[in-house]
Motif scaffolding. Structure first.
Motif, short mmCIF file in Angstrom:
data_model
loop_
_atom_site.label_atom_id
_atom_site.label_comp_id
_atom_site.label_asym_id
_atom_site.label_seq_id
_atom_site.Cartn_x
_atom_site.Cartn_y
_atom_site.Cartn_z
N MET A 184 0.83 -1.18 0.00
CA MET A 184 0.00 0.00 0.00
C MET A 184 0.88 1.26 0.00
O MET A 184 0.55 2.23 -0.67
N VAL A 185 1.97 1.22 0.75
CA VAL A 185 2.87 2.38 0.83
C VAL A 185 3.48 2.67 -0.54
O VAL A 185 3.51 3.82 -0.98
N ASP A 186 3.92 1.63 -1.22
CA ASP A 186 4.52 1.82 -2.55
C ASP A 186 3.51 2.40 -3.53
O ASP A 186 3.85 3.26 -4.34
N ASN A 187 2.28 1.93 -3.47
CA ASN A 187 1.25 2.45 -4.37
C ASN A 187 0.99 3.94 -4.13
O ASN A 187 0.82 4.70 -5.08
N ILE A 188 0.98 4.35 -2.88
CA ILE A 188 0.77 5.76 -2.57
C ILE A 188 1.95 6.60 -3.04
O ILE A 188 1.76 7.68 -3.62
N LEU A 189 3.16 6.10 -2.82
CA LEU A 189 4.34 6.85 -3.26
C LEU A 189 4.38 7.00 -4.77
O LEU A 189 4.76 8.05 -5.29
N ILE A 190 3.97 5.96 -5.49
CA ILE A 190 3.93 6.04 -6.95
C ILE A 190 2.85 7.03 -7.38
O ILE A 190 3.07 7.83 -8.28
N LYS A 191 1.70 6.98 -6.73
CA LYS A 191 0.60 7.88 -7.08
C LYS A 191 1.01 9.34 -6.87
O LYS A 191 0.65 10.21 -7.66
N LEU A 192 1.78 9.61 -5.83
CA LEU A 192 2.20 10.98 -5.52
C LEU A 192 3.50 11.37 -6.23
O LEU A 192 4.02 12.46 -6.00
N HIS A 193 4.04 10.47 -7.06
CA HIS A 193 5.28 10.71 -7.81
C HIS A 193 6.46 10.94 -6.88
O HIS A 193 7.27 11.85 -7.10
N PHE A 194 6.57 10.12 -5.84
CA PHE A 194 7.69 10.22 -4.90
C PHE A 194 8.63 9.03 -5.06
O PHE A 194 9.19 8.53 -4.10
N GLU A 211 4.02 15.30 5.14
CA GLU A 211 5.47 15.11 5.33
C GLU A 211 6.26 15.75 4.19
O GLU A 211 7.27 16.41 4.43
N MET A 212 5.80 15.60 2.97
CA MET A 212 6.51 16.22 1.85
C MET A 212 6.41 17.75 1.90
O MET A 212 7.36 18.44 1.56
N THR A 213 5.29 18.26 2.37
CA THR A 213 5.15 19.71 2.55
C THR A 213 6.16 20.21 3.57
O THR A 213 6.81 21.25 3.37
N ALA A 264 4.78 5.12 8.00
CA ALA A 264 3.61 4.27 7.79
C ALA A 264 3.37 3.36 8.99
O ALA A 264 2.21 3.12 9.36
N ASN A 265 4.43 2.86 9.61
CA ASN A 265 4.26 2.04 10.82
C ASN A 265 3.64 2.84 11.96
O ASN A 265 2.77 2.35 12.68
N GLU A 266 4.07 4.08 12.13
CA GLU A 266 3.48 4.93 13.16
C GLU A 266 2.01 5.21 12.88
O GLU A 266 1.17 5.17 13.78
N ILE A 267 1.70 5.48 11.63
CA ILE A 267 0.32 5.75 11.25
C ILE A 267 -0.54 4.51 11.42
O ILE A 267 -1.69 4.59 11.85
N ASP A 291 11.65 8.83 -6.32
CA ASP A 291 13.08 9.10 -6.19
C ASP A 291 13.50 9.49 -4.77
O ASP A 291 14.62 9.94 -4.56
N ILE A 292 12.65 9.28 -3.78
CA ILE A 292 12.98 9.64 -2.41
C ILE A 292 13.36 8.39 -1.62
O ILE A 292 13.19 7.27 -2.08
N ASP A 293 13.85 8.59 -0.43
CA ASP A 293 14.23 7.49 0.45
C ASP A 293 12.97 6.86 1.05
O ASP A 293 12.27 7.50 1.83
N ASN A 294 12.69 5.64 0.68
CA ASN A 294 11.46 4.97 1.12
C ASN A 294 11.48 4.58 2.59
O ASN A 294 10.42 4.43 3.19
N THR A 295 12.65 4.42 3.19
CA THR A 295 12.71 3.96 4.58
C THR A 295 12.04 4.94 5.53
O THR A 295 11.39 4.53 6.49
N ASP A 296 12.17 6.23 5.25
CA ASP A 296 11.51 7.23 6.09
C ASP A 296 9.99 7.07 6.02
O ASP A 296 9.30 7.17 7.03
#
Length: 77
Positions: free
Chosen positions: A1-11, A55-57, A23-26, A13-18
């Protein structure tokens, strides 16, 4: 689910570990706040999407603040 959201938001090229840590906290927060009135997956997805946008903002705001303090090389001293 996290990867799908990052792809949808065009993110891509960022560090996915953050974002995985975020996502674990949420996920823990969503488990606490979940009521049986709506779909759990939909509720989790909307919370993750909103938090990732926030977070990106925040990250972009920090980048802009450092530019304000910079002095142009053409400025007379």
């Amino acid at each position: 689910m996290v990867d799908n959201i990052l792809i949808k938001l065009h993110f891509q090229d960022i560090d996915n570990t953050d974002f995985y840590s975020l996502a674990n906290e949420i996920f823990i927060d969503v488990i606490r706040r979940y009521d049986d009135e709506r779909s759990f997956n939909g509720f989790l997805y909307s919370c993750l999407l909103n938090k990732f946008k926030t977070e990106m903002t925040k990250r972009n705001r920090v980048k802009r603040q450092s530019d304000r303090n910079a002095i142009s090389l053409e400025t007379p001293i």
